[in-house]
Every structure is written in C-alpha cells, then in structure tokens.
Design a protein around this motif. Structure first.
Motif, PDB file in Angstrom:
ATOM      1  N   ASN A  27       0.777  -1.241   0.178  1.00  0.00           N
ATOM      2  CA  ASN A  27      -0.253  -0.184   0.052  1.00  0.00           C
ATOM      3  C   ASN A  27       1.036   1.142   0.180  1.00  0.00           C
ATOM      4  N   GLY A  28       2.218   1.219  -0.265  1.00  0.00           N
ATOM      5  CA  GLY A  28       3.024   2.114  -0.245  1.00  0.00           C
ATOM      6  C   GLY A  28       3.486   2.829   1.030  1.00  0.00           C
ATOM      7  N   GLN A  29       3.286   2.172   2.106  1.00  0.00           N
ATOM      8  CA  GLN A  29       3.431   2.634   3.470  1.00  0.00           C
ATOM      9  C   GLN A  29       4.546   1.726   4.165  1.00  0.00           C
ATOM     10  N   ASN A  30       4.677   2.027   5.376  1.00  0.00           N
ATOM     11  CA  ASN A  30       5.418   1.449   6.276  1.00  0.00           C
ATOM     12  C   ASN A  30       7.094   1.175   5.597  1.00  0.00           C
ATOM     13  N   ILE A  31       7.534   2.342   5.440  1.00  0.00           N
ATOM     14  CA  ILE A  31       8.834   2.322   4.661  1.00  0.00           C
ATOM     15  C   ILE A  31       9.882   1.573   5.771  1.00  0.00           C
ATOM     16  N   GLN A  32      10.839   1.076   5.216  1.00  0.00           N
ATOM     17  CA  GLN A  32      12.101   0.247   5.848  1.00  0.00           C
ATOM     18  C   GLN A  32      13.158   0.820   5.003  1.00  0.00           C
ATOM     19  N   LYS A  33      14.311   1.230   5.495  1.00  0.00           N
ATOM     20  CA  LYS A  33      15.432   1.519   5.020  1.00  0.00           C
ATOM     21  C   LYS A  33      16.414   0.261   4.911  1.00  0.00           C
ATOM     22  N   LEU A  34      16.816  -0.318   3.816  1.00  0.00           N
ATOM     23  CA  LEU A  34      17.265  -1.611   3.670  1.00  0.00           C
ATOM     24  C   LEU A  34      18.786  -1.474   3.825  1.00  0.00           C
ATOM     25  N   PHE A  35      19.398  -0.434   2.970  1.00  0.00           N
ATOM     26  CA  PHE A  35      20.801  -0.380   2.679  1.00  0.00           C
ATOM     27  C   PHE A  35      21.224   0.976   2.345  1.00  0.00           C
ATOM     28  N   ASP A  36      22.310   1.216   2.983  1.00  0.00           N
ATOM     29  CA  ASP A  36      23.074   2.847   2.936  1.00  0.00           C
ATOM     30  C   ASP A  36      24.175   2.434   1.747  1.00  0.00           C
ATOM     31  N   PHE A  37      24.188   3.381   0.621  1.00  0.00           N
ATOM     32  CA  PHE A  37      25.371   3.124  -0.459  1.00  0.00           C
ATOM     33  C   PHE A  37      26.397   4.114   0.446  1.00  0.00           C
ATOM     34  N   THR A  38      27.676   3.494   0.036  1.00  0.00           N
ATOM     35  CA  THR A  38      28.980   4.031   0.506  1.00  0.00           C
ATOM     36  C   THR A  38      29.862   4.409  -0.801  1.00  0.00           C
ATOM     37  N   THR A  39      30.928   4.877  -0.400  1.00  0.00           N
ATOM     38  CA  THR A  39      31.901   5.282  -1.267  1.00  0.00           C
ATOM     39  C   THR A  39      32.495   4.029  -1.780  1.00  0.00           C
ATOM     40  N   THR A  40      32.287   3.028  -1.139  1.00  0.00           N
ATOM     41  CA  THR A  40      33.082   1.740  -1.623  1.00  0.00           C
ATOM     42  C   THR A  40      32.044   1.136  -2.727  1.00  0.00           C
ATOM     43  N   THR A  41      30.769   1.047  -2.381  1.00  0.00           N
ATOM     44  CA  THR A  41      29.708   0.432  -3.054  1.00  0.00           C
ATOM     45  C   THR A  41      29.453   1.166  -4.482  1.00  0.00           C
ATOM     46  N   GLY A  42      29.699   2.640  -4.353  1.00  0.00           N
ATOM     47  CA  GLY A  42      29.136   3.483  -5.572  1.00  0.00           C
ATOM     48  C   GLY A  42      27.889   4.248  -4.716  1.00  0.00           C
ATOM     49  N   GLY A  43      27.537   5.337  -5.186  1.00  0.00           N
ATOM     50  CA  GLY A  43      26.512   5.834  -4.447  1.00  0.00           C
ATOM     51  C   GLY A  43      25.684   6.736  -5.723  1.00  0.00           C
ATOM     52  N   ASN A  44      24.559   7.420  -5.084  1.00  0.00           N
ATOM     53  CA  ASN A  44      23.788   8.276  -6.173  1.00  0.00           C
ATOM     54  C   ASN A  44      23.065   7.311  -7.189  1.00  0.00           C
TER      55      ASN A  44
END
Length: 411
Positions: A56-73
């Motif tokens: 339903n487009g709700q209850n957001i959960q952050k699963l991963f933060d990009f880093t300078t090592t993984t690449g970002g943006n």
C-alpha cells in the motif's frame, strides 16, 4: 516447480521489472509483498539508500545505505531477475579499475531482498569498456538476460549496449551507440512482443533530434526504426527524449512521449508501429495552461483500455507540481486526471500497479522537498501521498525511480 513458476509470473507481471546490512524489520500486515526502490541522496552517508514499502506504499524500511566503496547516487531503481535478486546501478564513487582512468563512476550491483546484502558486480570508471552513466535500471528479457545501455564512454562514442548473464556472471558488450547514428540513450529499454528491444534516444541519428532504436536480439545489432525530423517547427514530432520509455500497448503499437518537441517544444505523445511506420502525433504538451501538464518523463501502464502516465510539470515552470494523465487506446484521446500539489512534486518515474489494484509512483522533490510516494486510484481518480521522504533518515530524492514489486514469499 510451483515456486519457480510463481516467481516467473511475478517477475513478468510486476517489474519491467557482500556488504552485510544491520537493519531489522517486521512483516507488515502478515504478507511478503513489497515495493522496492532507491533514493539518489540521503541515508547514513548522503549517497542514497535502498528501501521498501508495503503493498500500500506505506511502512517504509531502509534496507541499505550506499557508501563510497559500493558507489552511490543511484538514479534508476531496481529490476527483479529470475534468480530472485534485484539489480541496479550507482553513478558516483566506487573504484577505478582500468589503467589510466581518472575517476570512478559508480557500479553495477546485485541486492538480495531476503538477506539485504549487496554485492558489487562491476565497477565503472571513465575508461570502462561498457561505458558509464547508467541512468536506467536494467531490462529483464524473456531470454533471462539483463540488458542495459550506458550514456558515455571514454572511447569517443556515446555509450554501449550490453548484457549480463546471471547464471554465468558474464557481461557481454553488444554494440556501440555512436552519436552520429543513434545518439545517447537516456530512457529505459523495453522488450516488445517480437522479442526485440526498443528505446528512444535523446539526440543523434541523421537529423540530430533523436530516434527510435531497435536492438535486434537475433543479430545482436542496433537498427534505426524511426529518425525524428525534430519537434518545433515540425509540430507533430518528438525530440530530446529523456527518461521517456516506450510501451507496447494491447493494440500492438509502440507509445512514447518526449521531453521536448511537439507544437510548443514542451514534449509530445505519439504512437508508431514496430517497423517505424504509421507514426501518429496524439498530443502536443503546452505550458502556462492551468489545466494541462507538460514535461512528460516516464513510461506507461495499461489498464481497462487506457494508458496512464505523468508529467513532471504543469502550468508554469517550477511553480506547480506535475500532473497525471490517461490516454484512451480506442480514440487516442488524452485526458489530464489529476494535478499534484502537496502530495508530491515532479513525478518522473513510471506507475506500478500493486496487488490492491492501485498505481504507485515516486516524486523527486519540490514543496515536498525530499520526494514522496503517491498512490493513484484509477477507479475514482483519487490521489494520496503514502510516504514523505522528508521524514526520517530513509534517503531522499528518488530520482528517475520506478518501484519494483517483489513477493518475498515466492523467493
């Protein structure tokens, strides 16, 4: 076997398609159905995030933060493949991997929605043979391969089209998007009923205004289907297609929009057959009209004889928030159904239909400064903001981002 078949059905109908994560979550409403997306910025490192919301487009959960090592943006969202993994791109940082390269330009990665682990498959730099700047999520073809195009290479041309085999972990460079013939691709690829891949280019081709290109999967080569003579003053033509994905409707035509072109040079809506014949202009978008939107960015979704899409602007430039519209296939008539206000600003993705029969799209910013997720009900035209990215540290600005539907119970 039942699980494999169910997974294939979900992939075909829902998505165009080892760095351990520490986030914990609870299953909302007792279901395993989620919509996954990425943000361009924000999160713990300011380089964007991978997140999910419920059906339903709700209850957001952050699963991963990009880093300078993984690449970002990341600017493209995610694609679900046949192995149950999600694939996407970043466009900054990462690692230099080619001798003589000067700067890192992001990565191609695999994300496991069951473990929330991310694995970088390929780093990009300014001398990568595949090119760099991947502003679109990869296309999952019915042959099981993932396809993508890069916008730029350091080799004097304007990008490559390449494939990735998830079974052998092999990247294959297929052809070159030479600016004089094809032009740089800024829009997502689509597979048509003939199994070939189609997309629009932003410029290039013989007239310099862009073209409809077919990648022939039988010959692994690019073909110009239709070269646009330009929009203004050729009032019925497209031009400068950017984040304008083609769509094959149930009537067999390819439908597309362009950021520029048309009678007012504010974009147009058109249809054409797969061989480049029977081009028809259906609508020329216009600005400073209170009841109309313009600057179409994104693709289409079809339901009950209509195509649905969005414009990033309406009325005056940067003063209003964008609009939703629908096109009746039987007549080609376009109707603006909604004008966004506090729900969100600049919808520049493509609608996805969830299990509740409603459509969801991400907005990149504006009065809702960090972006939002908006729900659209095609039965009654109601629109509702379901998430405001300004709240919490889940990432901001889901740029050029379309959500991807995943049933964890089927993986």
């Amino acid at each position: 076997m039942k699980k494999i078949l169910l997974l294939l059905v979900i992939i075909l109908s829902s998505c165009e398609k080892n760095i351990t994560n520490i986030y914990e979550y609870e299953e909302p409403l007792g279901t395993g159905l989620y919509m996954y997306g990425t943000t361009y910025e924000g999160g713990a490192n300011g380089l964007g995030t991978i997140y999910r919301v419920d059906q339903n487009g709700q209850n957001i959960q952050k699963l991963f933060d990009f880093t300078t090592t993984t690449g970002g943006n990341p600017t493209a969202g995610l694609t679900l493949a046949g192995n149950g993994k999600l694939y996407g791109f970043t466009n900054s940082d990462g690692q230099i991997v080619n001798a003589g390269a000067v700067f890192a330009t992001g990565s191609f990665y695999e994300f496991d929605p069951l473990t929330n682990d991310l694995q970088v498959i390929q780093y990009f730099d300014d001398l990568s043979p595949t090119g760099y700047l991947h502003n679109i999520s990869p296309l999952l073809h019915t042959n099981g391969l993932l396809y993508s195009t890069s916008e730029i290479t350091g080799m004097g041309d304007d990008g490559k089209i390449w494939s990735y085999d998830i079974n052998t972990s092999t990247i294959s460079i297929l052809d070159t998007l030479d600016a004089n013939i094809y032009g740089p691709n800024k829009s997502k690829l689509m597979e048509a009923s003939d199994a070939h891949i189609y997309f629009t280019t932003a410029s290039g081709s013989k007239n310099g205004y862009g073209a409809i290109i077919r990648f022939n999967t039988a010959t692994d080569s690019l073909e110009v289907v239709y070269a646009s003579p330009g929009g203004f003053p050729n009032s019925n033509q497209f031009e400068g297609a950017s984040n304008n994905t083609l769509f094959e409707a149930s009537d067999g035509y390819l439908y597309g929009a362009s950021k520029l072109g048309g009678a007012n040079n504010k974009g147009n809506l058109f249809k054409i057959d797969k061989n480049g014949n029977n081009y028809q202009n259906l609508w020329s978008f216009e600005w400073i009209v209170a009841i109309e939107g313009w600057d179409p960015q994104g693709g289409f979704i079809e339901k009950n004889g209509f195509l649905y899409s969005a414009t990033a602007q309406h009325n005056q430039q940067d003063a209003n928030s964008g609009a939703f519209y629908k096109v009746e296939l039987a007549t080609g008539n376009l109707t603006f159904t909604n004008f966004l206000d506090f729900e969100g600003y600049r919808p520049i993705g493509t609608f996805i239909e969830s299990s509740n029969g409603r459509f969801y799209i991400t907005c990149s910013g504006g009065t809702i400064t960090d972006g939002s997720i908006v729900e659209y009900n095609p039965l009654n035209g109601n629109i509702t903001q379901r998430h405001d990215f300004n709240i919490g540290n889940n990432g901001v600005n889901p740029l050029r981002n379309s959500l991807c539907l995943v049933d964890l119970g089927a993986l």
